[in-house]
Design a protein around this motif. Structure first.
Motif, PDB file in Angstrom:
ATOM      1  N   ALA A 170       0.853  -1.225   0.022  1.00 32.83           N
ATOM      2  CA  ALA A 170       0.043   0.017  -0.007  1.00 32.83           C
ATOM      3  C   ALA A 170       0.751   1.329   0.077  1.00 32.83           C
ATOM      4  N   GLN A 171       0.808   2.093  -0.887  1.00 37.82           N
ATOM      5  CA  GLN A 171       1.329   3.423  -1.166  1.00 37.82           C
ATOM      6  C   GLN A 171       2.803   3.219  -0.949  1.00 37.82           C
ATOM      7  N   ASN A 172       3.599   2.190  -1.686  1.00 39.42           N
ATOM      8  CA  ASN A 172       4.820   1.895  -1.226  1.00 39.42           C
ATOM      9  C   ASN A 172       5.523   1.184  -2.486  1.00 39.42           C
ATOM     10  N   ARG A 173       5.741   2.004  -3.369  1.00 39.33           N
ATOM     11  CA  ARG A 173       6.524   1.218  -4.501  1.00 39.33           C
ATOM     12  C   ARG A 173       7.697   0.638  -4.447  1.00 39.33           C
ATOM     13  N   GLU A 174       8.307   0.791  -3.225  1.00 36.23           N
ATOM     14  CA  GLU A 174       9.773   0.209  -2.803  1.00 36.23           C
ATOM     15  C   GLU A 174       9.631  -0.758  -1.945  1.00 36.23           C
ATOM     16  N   ALA A 175       8.357  -1.339  -1.902  1.00 40.41           N
ATOM     17  CA  ALA A 175       8.055  -2.263  -0.724  1.00 40.41           C
ATOM     18  C   ALA A 175       9.081  -3.659  -0.894  1.00 40.41           C
ATOM     19  N   MET A 176       9.388  -4.030  -1.821  1.00 38.26           N
ATOM     20  CA  MET A 176      10.332  -5.216  -1.911  1.00 38.26           C
ATOM     21  C   MET A 176      11.938  -4.795  -1.462  1.00 38.26           C
ATOM     22  N   ALA A 227      16.117  -4.725   2.808  1.00 38.55           N
ATOM     23  CA  ALA A 227      16.750  -3.841   3.685  1.00 38.55           C
ATOM     24  C   ALA A 227      16.271  -4.448   5.149  1.00 38.55           C
ATOM     25  N   ILE A 228      15.131  -4.610   5.612  1.00 37.49           N
ATOM     26  CA  ILE A 228      14.797  -5.044   6.971  1.00 37.49           C
ATOM     27  C   ILE A 228      15.541  -6.405   7.345  1.00 37.49           C
ATOM     28  N   LEU A 229      15.285  -7.371   6.139  1.00 35.75           N
ATOM     29  CA  LEU A 229      15.989  -8.593   6.228  1.00 35.75           C
ATOM     30  C   LEU A 229      17.257  -8.572   6.505  1.00 35.75           C
ATOM     31  N   GLU A 230      18.258  -7.554   5.862  1.00 35.13           N
ATOM     32  CA  GLU A 230      19.859  -7.348   5.666  1.00 35.13           C
ATOM     33  C   GLU A 230      19.992  -6.982   7.283  1.00 35.13           C
TER      34      GLU A 230
END
Length: 299
Positions: free
Chosen positions: A249-255, A260-263
């Motif tokens: 939702a409203q986040n084109r850079e979700a992936m 980044a979170i996983l890293e």
């Protein structure tokens, strides 16, 4: 008038480079802390009252924040200003020496060092026959956790549901009204209650529990912890298949945010006692691997 010596320019250059280096490291630290907590820049801007544009400058090393801004950003992530601005500041010489020794270590080596220090000085605690599942959303903590609990004959506990019950509203509402600091306090309190009340249990935790040092240390010491792993694409796909469209939702850079979170969290997840990789596997296969791993830990 004093003549400029040949030592003046290098000193000035060193000072400038020192400031630039500090701001770059500060930006890296803000970005990593935000990623560990699973906070988008938009959410951090909302909770801190600092504009999204300024946060982008800060994370890129181009910001020069005041103490007040640092306090706002740190408070929104439930950190102290000292932790955020200078993680080595205000410590005694012995601790500073330990930090200097740890600074050049790779993530895997840091995990090993943490385990050594825990065993030597904190003790292993009493893990009982408690199994705790950690990992990003979409790892299968709820689905596989419930099936594992049935296989072991243990109660299944979702920590986030315990938090919602204690708070009296959904986690989304809690984060919106009270922010990350309140959520982390409830998370710590509810985990402590679950560990005290259950000698045997399968506990599904929130993906960001590893970013709360006190709570995560409690979990590691008092349960057998298993990291459920999957690829970023599978994490995203599973969440969306469950009908949760929030990541998109409203986040084109979700992936890229997810990566980044996983890293940022991987070195923390890696402190788990064991891991089970569910990437590309049928649920039945993953459950069999998880059950085998859990039985070995509590044997």
């Amino acid at each position: 008038m004093r003549q400029r010596t040949h030592t003046d320019v290098p000193h000035q250059r060193r000072t400038t480079l020192g400031i630039e280096d500090y701001l770059a490291r500060l930006g890296d630290r803000v970005r990593a802390a935000r990623a560990q907590r699973g906070m988008s820049r938009k959410i951090l801007a909302r909770d801190s009252g600092v504009s999204e544009r300024y946060l982008a400058q800060l994370e890129s090393g181009r910001g020069n924040p005041s103490v007040a801004v640092l306090h706002q950003v740190a408070d929104a992530m439930d950190m102290s200003v000292m932790e955020l601005a200078d993680p080595h500041g205000g410590t005694d010489p012995a601790l500073a020496e330990i930090q200097a020794l740890l600074a050049p270590l790779a993530p895997a080596e840091l995990s090993e060092a943490a385990e050594i220090l825990e065993r030597r000085f904190a003790g292993s605690g009493t893990r009982g026959r408690r199994i705790a599942l950690i990992g990003l959303r979409g790892a299968g903590k709820s689905t596989l956790g419930k099936a594992l609990a049935d296989a072991l004959g243990f109660p299944f506990i979702e920590l986030n549901r315990e938090i919602e019950r204690d708070y009296g509203a959904s986690i989304g509402e809690m984060l919106s009204l009270s922010g990350q600091p309140a959520f982390r306090r409830y998370e710590n309190r509810c985990l402590n209650a679950v560990l005290n009340d259950h000698e045997e249990a399968v506990i599904s935790t929130g993906g960001g529990i590893v970013s709360n040092a006190d709570t995560y240390t409690m979990l590691l010491r008092r349960s057998h912890t298993i990291w459920l792993q999957a690829s970023p694409e599978e994490h995203m796909q599973r969440v969306v298949e469950q009908g949760d469209m929030r990541p998109m939702a409203q986040n084109r850079e979700a992936m890229s945010d997810l990566r980044a979170i996983l890293e940022a969290r991987a070195p923390l997840y890696n402190r788990a006692e064991a891991s089970v990789d569910t990437a590309g596997e049928a649920p039945e296969t993953s459950l069999a691997k998880l059950t085998e791993t859990a039985r070995a830990l509590i044997a």
